[in-house]
Design a protein around this motif. Structure first.
Motif, PDB file in Angstrom:
ATOM      1  N   PHE A 103       7.820   8.900 -32.621  1.00 58.53           N
ATOM      2  CA  PHE A 103       7.011   8.228 -33.767  1.00 58.53           C
ATOM      3  C   PHE A 103       5.770   8.965 -34.068  1.00 58.53           C
ATOM      4  O   PHE A 103       5.089   8.937 -35.095  1.00 58.53           O
ATOM      5  CB  PHE A 103       6.497   6.727 -33.390  1.00 58.53           C
ATOM      6  CG  PHE A 103       7.804   5.949 -32.785  1.00 58.53           C
ATOM      7  CD1 PHE A 103       9.069   5.975 -33.396  1.00 58.53           C
ATOM      8  CD2 PHE A 103       7.669   5.379 -31.642  1.00 58.53           C
ATOM      9  CE1 PHE A 103      10.030   5.427 -32.842  1.00 58.53           C
ATOM     10  CE2 PHE A 103       8.923   4.527 -31.100  1.00 58.53           C
ATOM     11  CZ  PHE A 103       9.811   4.595 -31.770  1.00 58.53           C
ATOM     12  N   SER A 104       5.245   9.749 -32.914  1.00 52.25           N
ATOM     13  CA  SER A 104       4.098  10.519 -33.177  1.00 52.25           C
ATOM     14  C   SER A 104       4.219  11.827 -32.236  1.00 52.25           C
ATOM     15  O   SER A 104       4.497  11.542 -31.282  1.00 52.25           O
ATOM     16  CB  SER A 104       2.764   9.756 -32.825  1.00 52.25           C
ATOM     17  OG  SER A 104       1.604  10.417 -32.717  1.00 52.25           O
ATOM     18  N   ARG A 131      -2.130   6.169 -32.820  1.00 50.20           N
ATOM     19  CA  ARG A 131      -1.668   4.819 -32.879  1.00 50.20           C
ATOM     20  C   ARG A 131      -2.451   4.064 -31.696  1.00 50.20           C
ATOM     21  O   ARG A 131      -1.641   3.317 -31.084  1.00 50.20           O
ATOM     22  CB  ARG A 131      -0.262   5.013 -32.286  1.00 50.20           C
ATOM     23  CG  ARG A 131       0.639   5.785 -33.278  1.00 50.20           C
ATOM     24  CD  ARG A 131       2.346   5.728 -32.840  1.00 50.20           C
ATOM     25  NE  ARG A 131       3.034   4.321 -32.821  1.00 50.20           N
ATOM     26  CZ  ARG A 131       3.538   3.968 -33.911  1.00 50.20           C
ATOM     27  NH1 ARG A 131       3.800   4.557 -34.945  1.00 50.20           N
ATOM     28  NH2 ARG A 131       4.217   2.764 -33.821  1.00 50.20           N
ATOM     29  N   GLY A 132      -3.487   4.316 -31.534  1.00 50.27           N
ATOM     30  CA  GLY A 132      -4.593   3.464 -31.006  1.00 50.27           C
ATOM     31  C   GLY A 132      -4.866   4.166 -29.380  1.00 50.27           C
ATOM     32  O   GLY A 132      -5.883   3.424 -28.981  1.00 50.27           O
ATOM     33  N   GLY A 133      -4.394   5.491 -29.066  1.00 52.99           N
ATOM     34  CA  GLY A 133      -4.948   6.049 -27.854  1.00 52.99           C
ATOM     35  C   GLY A 133      -3.839   6.284 -26.822  1.00 52.99           C
ATOM     36  O   GLY A 133      -2.726   5.597 -26.993  1.00 52.99           O
ATOM     37  N   SER A 191       9.495   6.086 -21.738  1.00 55.63           N
ATOM     38  CA  SER A 191      10.067   6.169 -22.722  1.00 55.63           C
ATOM     39  C   SER A 191       8.924   6.131 -24.197  1.00 55.63           C
ATOM     40  O   SER A 191       8.941   6.640 -25.067  1.00 55.63           O
ATOM     41  CB  SER A 191      11.086   4.814 -22.862  1.00 55.63           C
ATOM     42  OG  SER A 191      11.986   5.171 -21.814  1.00 55.63           O
ATOM     43  N   ALA A 192       7.911   5.116 -24.034  1.00 58.18           N
ATOM     44  CA  ALA A 192       7.088   4.696 -25.001  1.00 58.18           C
ATOM     45  C   ALA A 192       6.189   5.949 -25.165  1.00 58.18           C
ATOM     46  O   ALA A 192       5.851   6.532 -26.263  1.00 58.18           O
ATOM     47  CB  ALA A 192       6.016   3.718 -24.546  1.00 58.18           C
ATOM     48  N   MET A 248       4.282   6.532 -28.585  1.00 58.59           N
ATOM     49  CA  MET A 248       3.472   5.058 -28.985  1.00 58.59           C
ATOM     50  C   MET A 248       2.034   5.190 -28.385  1.00 58.59           C
ATOM     51  O   MET A 248       1.724   5.881 -27.417  1.00 58.59           O
ATOM     52  CB  MET A 248       4.572   3.949 -28.314  1.00 58.59           C
ATOM     53  CG  MET A 248       5.809   3.858 -28.878  1.00 58.59           C
ATOM     54  SD  MET A 248       7.007   2.654 -28.018  1.00 58.59           S
ATOM     55  CE  MET A 248       5.913   1.052 -27.956  1.00 58.59           C
ATOM     56  N   GLY A 249       1.368   4.273 -28.876  1.00 59.34           N
ATOM     57  CA  GLY A 249      -0.123   4.183 -28.347  1.00 59.34           C
ATOM     58  C   GLY A 249      -0.299   3.230 -27.367  1.00 59.34           C
ATOM     59  O   GLY A 249       0.758   2.169 -27.458  1.00 59.34           O
ATOM     60  N   LEU A 250      -1.466   3.292 -26.856  1.00 53.54           N
ATOM     61  CA  LEU A 250      -1.713   2.218 -25.681  1.00 53.54           C
ATOM     62  C   LEU A 250      -1.579   0.957 -26.074  1.00 53.54           C
ATOM     63  O   LEU A 250      -1.266  -0.101 -25.165  1.00 53.54           O
ATOM     64  CB  LEU A 250      -3.249   2.532 -24.921  1.00 53.54           C
ATOM     65  CG  LEU A 250      -3.502   1.682 -23.572  1.00 53.54           C
ATOM     66  CD1 LEU A 250      -2.309   1.813 -22.721  1.00 53.54           C
ATOM     67  CD2 LEU A 250      -4.641   2.170 -23.221  1.00 53.54           C
TER      68      LEU A 250
END
Length: 539
Positions: free
Chosen positions: A335-336, A343-345, A501-502, A507-509
């Motif tokens: 995703f990033s 995505r928030g950290g 996986s995240a 993915m972000g925190l």
């Protein structure tokens, strides 16, 4: 002659946020900077805003009919007297040295239109995620290509002369800060730094209902720059920025629809299909699958499992072959590619800071950190006598030592009470020599605080070609046994398959729950950390 301390005006627009207003005002009153004024612009509130403001005699209270955030800020500009201006939203708050830090930067560079620092996101569950502002070589082009990277308005301090030429656009209901940043950086220099200035409160809300409007507003603001583009680089940045905003908001919408218990939305489906067909089809497939899954589950599967559990036959089971619901993970690209910063950290930073927080008592005396002293300052407050920085790059003006940790004879023996070496060892080919240097330069009884990646994406930026290693907890134990043999050490490990996986998908925190973060499975080590103490005698 004594140095004049400029007046700083803090403008707080407020519309029905009386429940937060006191915290915002008190964050200004509690500043280490003395010469300031506070202007609360009540934008037609119907709650307790007036009453809250009246409790503070220091506050200049201004009331206007509800005209919107941009108009309220423009009113604050007209009512203010300060040489420098800060816009603090009523639900956010400043950190104690915010005005002092930003004022010093503007005084050092008087031609700058504004100075921008870093901030933190504060979520409803009190989770705090620090966002470090990137230092852009060309702020205007970066704003074109990467959106509003400066972000939080309260972390910015403006020179008053700016508003002789620019004001907030009252036709905008969102992205008015982005619009102002673009206009200013197009013509004037600005200052950027990475110190924490303010806290940004994140409210829970129905994201899917706001995103189409937010995207339209961002693209509208960006499009106003199209006629003023002067170079091929600016034109390319503009095209990149258009794709960025589409991908950013469509990605957020898709996540809120697929990864959270959000009801079906025909409007959201049509929006995704028009802006990002791949995500739109993915959401449509998700809806189809979810409907079929619910039908089956509510009939045969749920009944069968219930009977098996009642009989004591089925205790715990994994999905059968072909039954795994992969959802958003069923794609070949993450995703990033920014480790979750966008995505928030980053997820791994949670574990790094958890480790350092627990070991904060060892961050004292003379401390050495790599590249900057962020963690020294954060966790060594009141205990650090001298903060040193080691960097391999000679252009780091804050570095007190320049060199490679694996070969640093210029750093004297037995010098430091604490070494903070976070996410660095994997970038050093001769990592054993680097650890031997750490042991050599520590004082007897000194402490090494080390973190390394276990399961991690590889950086696609400047570190890509020097990303050599990952370390398991077992490898660290062997290394410490060899190098800190006469001292003592402990190895800490963090992670599980869900978090790994995240993290790998970018993915972000904020997208991972605390219960997921705090569960540990040694088979999936995301971050490993060591606290090692050098033996107390030099014999």
């Amino acid at each position: 002659m004594p140095t004049t301390i400029p007046l700083v005006s803090v403008i707080i627009p407020c519309y029905n946020y009386g429940c937060f207003l006191a915290e915002a005002i008190e964050s200004v009153l509690g500043q280490s900077y003395s010469n300031k004024e506070i202007i609360v612009v009540d934008d037609g509130s119907t709650d307790t805003t007036r009453e809250v403001a009246s409790h503070y005699p220091e506050v200049i209270y201004v009331y206007q009919e509800n005209l919107g955030l941009s108009a309220a800020r423009n009113t604050g500009i007209r009512e203010s007297q300060g040489e420098y201006l800060i816009f603090l939203d009523a639900d956010d708050w400043l950190l104690p040295d915010a005005i002092t830090i930003n004022t010093q930067h503007l005084q050092q560079q008087p031609k700058a239109a504004f100075v921008a620092g870093s901030h933190a996101f504060i979520y409803d569950n009190s989770t705090r995620i620090e966002r470090i502002i990137p230092i852009a070589e060309n702020p205007y082009q970066t704003l074109l290509a990467q959106g509003n990277y400066i972000a939080m308005i309260a972390a910015v301090m403006f020179a008053r002369w700016v508003f002789q030429e620019f004001v907030y656009d009252c036709s905008l209901t969102s992205c008015e800060d982005y619009d102002l940043y673009l206009k200013i950086t197009k013509s004037y220099p600005v200052v950027q730094h990475q110190q924490q200035i303010a806290n940004y409160r994140i409210h829970s809300a129905a994201m899917s209902t706001k995103i189409p409007t937010m995207l339209a507003s961002a693209l509208s603001v960006l499009s106003k720059q199209k006629e003023a583009l002067q170079s091929k680089e600016e034109q390319q940045a503009y095209r990149t920025g258009t794709r960025f905003w589409n991908n950013y908001y469509c990605g957020l919408l898709h996540y809120s629809l697929v990864c959270k218990p959000t009801p079906y939305s025909k409007e959201a489906l049509f929006f995704l299909l028009s802006k990002s067909p791949s995500l739109g089809f993915n959401y449509a497939a998700h809806l189809t699958y979810r409907t079929l899954q619910r039908t089956v589950k509510n009939n045969l599967v749920s009944l069968g499992k219930q009977l098996l559990r009642q009989a004591g036959i089925l205790q715990k089971s994994a999905p059968g072959i072909g039954e795994v619901a992969r959802g958003s993970f069923k794609q070949l690209s993450p995703f990033s590619n920014e480790f979750g910063y966008d995505r928030g950290g980053p997820i791994d930073r949670y574990y790094i800071e958890l480790f350092l927080q627990k070991a904060a008592g060892s961050i004292q005396g003379r401390v050495l950190e790599i590249v900057d002293n962020e963690y020294t300052s954060k966790y060594g407050k009141g205990k650090v006598a001298q903060s040193d920085i080691l960097d391999i790059e000679s252009d780091n003006s804050k570095a007190t030592f320049i060199g490679d940790l694996s070969a640093a004879p210029q750093i004297p023996d037995n010098t430091f009470d604490c070494l903070i070496i976070t996410q660095t060892l994997h970038l050093i080919y001769d990592f054993k020599s680097a650890l031997q240097t750490c042991y050599r330069i520590l004082k007897p009884g000194g402490v090494l605080l080390l973190t390394v990646p276990g399961l991690s994406p590889i950086d696609k930026g400047k570190c890509q070609n020097i990303w050599y290693w990952s370390f398991s907890a077992q490898a660290l134990h062997r290394l410490m046994t060899e190098i800190f043999a006469a001292g003592s050490f402990e190895v800490n490990s963090f992670g599980n398959v869900s978090v790994a996986s995240a993290f790998l998908y970018g993915m972000g925190l904020p997208e991972v729950s605390p219960s997921e973060l705090n569960y540990y499975d040694p088979q999936f080590q995301v971050i490993n950390a060591v606290k090692a103490v050098k033996h107390s005698s030099l014999a």
